[in-house]
Design an enzyme around this catalytic site. Sequence first.
Site, mmCIF file in Angstrom:
data_model
loop_
_atom_site.group_PDB
_atom_site.id
_atom_site.type_symbol
_atom_site.label_atom_id
_atom_site.label_comp_id
_atom_site.label_asym_id
_atom_site.label_seq_id
_atom_site.Cartn_x
_atom_site.Cartn_y
_atom_site.Cartn_z
ATOM 1 N N ASP A 13 -2.824 1.233 1.504
ATOM 2 C CA ASP A 13 -4.011 1.829 0.875
ATOM 3 C C ASP A 13 -3.739 3.315 0.647
ATOM 4 O O ASP A 13 -3.493 4.062 1.600
ATOM 5 C CB ASP A 13 -5.211 1.630 1.815
ATOM 6 C CG ASP A 13 -6.528 2.073 1.188
ATOM 7 O OD1 ASP A 13 -6.508 2.637 0.071
ATOM 8 O OD2 ASP A 13 -7.564 1.869 1.836
ATOM 9 N N ASP B 239 -6.211 0.952 -5.517
ATOM 10 C CA ASP B 239 -5.359 1.698 -4.582
ATOM 11 C C ASP B 239 -5.033 0.922 -3.315
ATOM 12 O O ASP B 239 -4.622 1.506 -2.330
ATOM 13 C CB ASP B 239 -6.026 3.029 -4.223
ATOM 14 C CG ASP B 239 -7.320 2.845 -3.455
ATOM 15 O OD1 ASP B 239 -7.874 1.731 -3.501
ATOM 16 O OD2 ASP B 239 -7.779 3.803 -2.828
ATOM 17 N N GLU B 240 -5.213 -0.382 -3.334
ATOM 18 C CA GLU B 240 -4.990 -1.181 -2.126
ATOM 19 C C GLU B 240 -4.269 -2.469 -2.467
ATOM 20 O O GLU B 240 -4.536 -3.069 -3.509
ATOM 21 C CB GLU B 240 -6.333 -1.628 -1.531
ATOM 22 C CG GLU B 240 -7.061 -0.650 -0.688
ATOM 23 C CD GLU B 240 -8.357 -1.294 -0.224
ATOM 24 O OE1 GLU B 240 -8.302 -2.093 0.717
ATOM 25 O OE2 GLU B 240 -9.401 -1.016 -0.831
HETATM 26 MG MG LIG Z 1 -7.729 4.182 -0.688
#
Ligand SMILES: [Mg+2]
Length: 407
Positions: A16, A111-112
Site C-alpha cells: 500500500d 495504491d494497494e
Molecule cells: Mg495508500
Amino acid sequence: MTTGGPAVACWIMHVDLDAFFASVEELLNPALRGKPLVVGGRPEGRGVVSSASYAARAYGVRSAMPMAQALRLCPQAIVVPGRHQEYSRHSHAVMDILYEITPAVQQISIDEAFLDVTGCERLWGPPEAIGRLIQRRVREEQGLPISVGIAANRLVAKIACDAGKPQGLVLVPQGEEAAFLAPRPIETLWGVGQVTGRRLRALGIATIGDLAAWDEERAVRTLGERHGRGLWRRAQGLDDSPVQPGSERRSISQEQTFAHDVADRLFLERTMLRMSEAVAARLRRRGWVAQTVRIKLRDPDFVTQTRQETLAQPTDQPEAIYEAARRLLDAHWTAGRPLRLLGVGVDGLLDEAGYQLTLFERDDQRRIRLNQALDEIRDRFGDEAITRAALLRRQHRPEEPDPTEGV
Ligand SMILES: [Mg+2]
C-alpha cells in the site's frame, strides 16, 4: 513433508503506497515535502480530503474528512486539487513492478494490491526479501514510499501492512496470526463497521482478542450464523479468500445515443444521474466497488472523447459516481456543445470483501441502506422502476428531447 505440520505455507503480501496522492504531489513539487499537505476538493464546494500527507495527519486530518473540517484542524494546510492522471501513471508503474515479481497480483485500489508470493522463494528469495525488493524498487524508480504486510492470508497481511505504516514492513510468522491480531481494536477486523463495532463494544468486546476468546457458538448465537461465524474465524486470524489476479480490469458502463443531438446541460446531467444509478445498482448486485469513474462524450461528427477520474475511496454509491461524472462534464464539456452520445462507466472494480464499512463516511450508512432497498425493487421490476427525488425534481422541464437507448 513432516507429518502433522502445515502442508504448504502460503505467503500473501499486501502492499500500500503511503499517503499516495500527497506523496506524488511532494514528488512533483519538492517544496511541499514535509509540509502539511492535503489533496482534495475546495471546502466551499463541500470538498472532501482524498489524501493527506503524514505532516497533515499529525493534526488529525484524515482521508474522506470534509475539507472544511480538515482546515479547522490544520489551518495552515496546503490544499491542492489533485492531478489524477499523474496518480494513475504512477499507479500503473508500481503495478508493473509488482507484476514483474509474480502474475498473482490483485490490485484492490489505485495504491494497494495483494500478491500471492507462495513459491516465489527460488526466484526472489524469502518473503521478507521480496517485500524489501518491492520497497526499494518503488522508492528508487517511482520516488514513492510504500508499506508491506506479509502473512499467511490476505486478512492478516492487510492488517500487518496498516500496522507498519508509513514505510513499514511487517511479517507475521505462520501460526502467530491470532496473537498478532489479539491486541488490536475490534474495528480493525474486516466486516466490523461502525454498527457492528458499537454492538460488539456494548458486549464488552474491545479488541480482536476479546472476540477470539469467545466460544464459536456464542459468536454465532449473538451475531448470526453467517456474520457471527465469519467474524469469529477472522478473529482467530483465519481467512481463506484467495488472491484473485486481474480483478481490477473489469468495467461496467451505460451509454445512450440521443435521438436528437443534445446541448442542454440539465438534460445531460439528468441522463448521467440515471446512468450512475444503473451502474451503481449493477456494482452492488455483484458485490463490487469501483475506483474510477469515466464519461464518454461523442460529438455529432462522431469524434469520441473519454475522460476519467480516480475516486478517493472505492464506491458502489450512485451519488459518488454521479458527482465524479458531473465534475468530468464540467471539465471537458463546454456549454452549448451538442452531443450525440453520452456514457457513464466505472472501472478499477474491486471485490468489496477487502474493505471495511468504515471506509464510508458516517452519513453514507443511511444511503447504503436506502440503495439496498432500491436494488431489491429494481431486481423485481427492472432498472427503470425507480426514479430518485433528485432526478424527479428536474423532470418538469419542458421541451426535452426524447432519448432512445443506445446499444
Ligand atoms: Mg495508500
